[in-house]
Write a protein that holds these residues in place. Structure first.
Motif, PDB file in Angstrom:
ATOM      1  N   ALA A 211       0.713   9.694   6.431  1.00  0.00           N
ATOM      2  CA  ALA A 211       0.371  11.089   6.150  1.00  0.00           C
ATOM      3  C   ALA A 211       0.352  11.947   7.407  1.00  0.00           C
ATOM      4  O   ALA A 211       0.438  13.177   7.329  1.00  0.00           O
ATOM      5  N   LEU A 212       0.256  11.308   8.585  1.00  0.00           N
ATOM      6  CA  LEU A 212       0.193  12.049   9.846  1.00  0.00           C
ATOM      7  C   LEU A 212       1.446  11.855  10.691  1.00  0.00           C
ATOM      8  O   LEU A 212       1.455  12.224  11.865  1.00  0.00           O
ATOM      9  N   SER A 213       2.498  11.297  10.108  1.00  0.00           N
ATOM     10  CA  SER A 213       3.697  10.995  10.892  1.00  0.00           C
ATOM     11  C   SER A 213       4.393  12.258  11.390  1.00  0.00           C
ATOM     12  O   SER A 213       5.162  12.202  12.352  1.00  0.00           O
ATOM     13  N   GLY A 214       4.120  13.407  10.747  1.00  0.00           N
ATOM     14  CA  GLY A 214       4.717  14.660  11.195  1.00  0.00           C
ATOM     15  C   GLY A 214       3.922  15.355  12.271  1.00  0.00           C
ATOM     16  O   GLY A 214       4.359  16.383  12.812  1.00  0.00           O
TER      17      GLY A 214
ATOM     18  N   LEU B 204       0.823  -1.209   0.000  1.00  0.00           N
ATOM     19  CA  LEU B 204       0.000   0.000   0.000  1.00  0.00           C
ATOM     20  C   LEU B 204       0.857   1.258   0.000  1.00  0.00           C
ATOM     21  O   LEU B 204       0.507   2.251  -0.654  1.00  0.00           O
ATOM     22  N   ALA B 205       1.980   1.246   0.722  1.00  0.00           N
ATOM     23  CA  ALA B 205       2.877   2.400   0.719  1.00  0.00           C
ATOM     24  C   ALA B 205       3.454   2.629  -0.674  1.00  0.00           C
ATOM     25  O   ALA B 205       3.613   3.768  -1.119  1.00  0.00           O
ATOM     26  N   ARG B 206       3.782   1.533  -1.349  1.00  0.00           N
ATOM     27  CA  ARG B 206       4.284   1.642  -2.710  1.00  0.00           C
ATOM     28  C   ARG B 206       3.207   2.208  -3.634  1.00  0.00           C
ATOM     29  O   ARG B 206       3.472   3.070  -4.475  1.00  0.00           O
ATOM     30  N   ARG B 207       1.959   1.755  -3.449  1.00  0.00           N
ATOM     31  CA  ARG B 207       0.854   2.186  -4.291  1.00  0.00           C
ATOM     32  C   ARG B 207       0.423   3.621  -3.988  1.00  0.00           C
ATOM     33  O   ARG B 207       0.208   4.420  -4.894  1.00  0.00           O
ATOM     34  N   MET B 208       0.298   3.964  -2.695  1.00  0.00           N
ATOM     35  CA  MET B 208      -0.255   5.254  -2.300  1.00  0.00           C
ATOM     36  C   MET B 208       0.767   6.384  -2.355  1.00  0.00           C
ATOM     37  O   MET B 208       0.425   7.518  -2.691  1.00  0.00           O
ATOM     38  N   TYR B 209       2.029   6.096  -2.001  1.00  0.00           N
ATOM     39  CA  TYR B 209       3.035   7.154  -1.885  1.00  0.00           C
ATOM     40  C   TYR B 209       4.203   6.978  -2.836  1.00  0.00           C
ATOM     41  O   TYR B 209       5.131   7.789  -2.812  1.00  0.00           O
ATOM     42  N   ASP B 210       4.175   5.913  -3.624  1.00  0.00           N
ATOM     43  CA  ASP B 210       5.256   5.624  -4.555  1.00  0.00           C
ATOM     44  C   ASP B 210       6.606   5.571  -3.838  1.00  0.00           C
ATOM     45  O   ASP B 210       7.618   6.065  -4.336  1.00  0.00           O
TER      46      ASP B 210
END
Length: 342
Positions: free
Chosen positions: A169-172, A108-114
């Motif tokens: 997306a909320l890690s910051g 999913l990380a590869r798909r959503m955030y490349d």
């Protein structure tokens, strides 16, 4: 890499230990009530670890959609499916199935955030997953696996994998705020479902135990997970989180569920090899940073935050700041400042 790996492994240790404890404490309890108690504990942890506004970026109105999706997947669907599955299969095989969460997160990380994932990282994930498969095979040969129970665990891993990818997306943002929102919303929703289904309260010591597991395994663990994502991205954090099955299996054995065998040893060695391979990964090439304005906790000794304060500020702090365009080369991971194309 070492900082991100240490954070991810601390998160995995806490979460992995929680699975056999939940199986032990939630026997005969409603899955909805179990989930409510776990996320009530997570909410308490979130309230305790919130930091001053000057140190961490606060949640924004624009974050609400992501928070709701994370809560639905990670605080409602996943814990209910896990609790239901644990009642139909042993803690050891259930723990081993949690390795699928890492696969779903990476994909999913590869798909959503490349996110760029190199050959070494994929090799590490393959070793860790193969180790978990060896553990699962060992458990199934002992007749401990229940098809319906394991199916519920797969649903839980898919939901948590989606939650993990969304949380990037909320890690910051302030981890305490994220955990508090997710804990309160998840506990309220599952408590309502427990009341609606006519669930009866369990024994007070067991309920208190589940709240404590929620504080450590779902609250503090999520803090470490978010900080790991902030350090080196969702996919790599997820792949190191695949160490969870081995921790859960050891916990199940410590509680007397089963004796260690050759499958446990083989699986553990493969997973350890994967962790070592993962932490030895390097990613270094010339890259360009486009102009960017955002807010998050940062320091001025990392080569990327070159703006000036009057008077000077040292240590970690938080405010809206701008990055000017910059081209340079150094080892990096796909964290907030390195989401460029390859």
């Amino acid at each position: 890499m070492l900082k991100g790996g240490a954070l991810a492994l601390c998160s995995a240790l806490l979460f992995g230990a929680s699975t056999p404890l939940i199986a032990h404490l939630a026997q005969g309890s409603s899955p909805f009530l179990t989930a409510a108690l776990l996320y009530a504990g997570a909410a308490l942890a979130g309230a305790a670890i919130m930091r001053p506004q000057s140190r961490e970026a606060r949640l924004q109105r624009a974050d609400l959609k992501v928070l709701i999706a994370m809560t639905l997947c990670g605080a409602i669907v996943a814990p209910v499916a896990l609790a239901w599955g644990l009642q139909r299969t042993g803690a050891a095989p259930a723990s081993l199935m949690l390795t699928l969460e890492a696969l779903f997160t990476a994909l999913l990380a590869r798909r959503m955030y490349d996110e760029q994932i190199g050959a070494r990282a994929w090799g590490a994930l393959l070793l860790i997953t193969t180790g978990a498969a060896a553990l699962l095979l060992d458990a199934s040969l002992d007749g401990q696996a229940s098809l319906s129970g394991l199916g519920a665990i797969v649903v839980a891993t898919l939901a948590w994998g989606t939650d993990d990818a969304l949380s990037r997306a909320l890690s910051g943002r302030d981890p305490g705020q994220v955990i508090l929102f997710k804990g309160v919303a998840g506990a309220a929703a599952t408590a309502a479902l427990a009341l609606g289904s006519g669930a009866s309260p369990g024994e007070l010591p067991r309920m208190a135990g589940l709240v404590m597991v929620g504080i450590l395994g779902y609250g503090l663990s999520l803090k470490f997970y978010l900080l790991a994502q902030r350090t080196f991205g969702a996919a790599r954090t997820g792949s190191l989180f695949a160490f969870v099955p081995f921790i859960g299996a050891l916990g199940a054995m410590a509680l007397g569920e089963r004796e260690p065998g050759a499958g446990i040893l083989a699986g553990g060695l493969l997973m350890m090899a994967g962790v070592v391979l993962h932490l030895s990964e390097t990613h270094d090439h010339p890259h360009t940073h486009a102009p960017l304005e955002h807010t998050h906790a940062h320091r001025h000794d990392d080569g990327h935050h070159t703006h000036v304060h009057t008077p000077p500020v040292s240590g970690s702090h938080n405010h809206v700041h701008r990055h000017e365009a910059m081209t340079h080369a150094h080892p990096h991971m796909p964290e907030e400042h390195h989401r460029h194309d390859h």
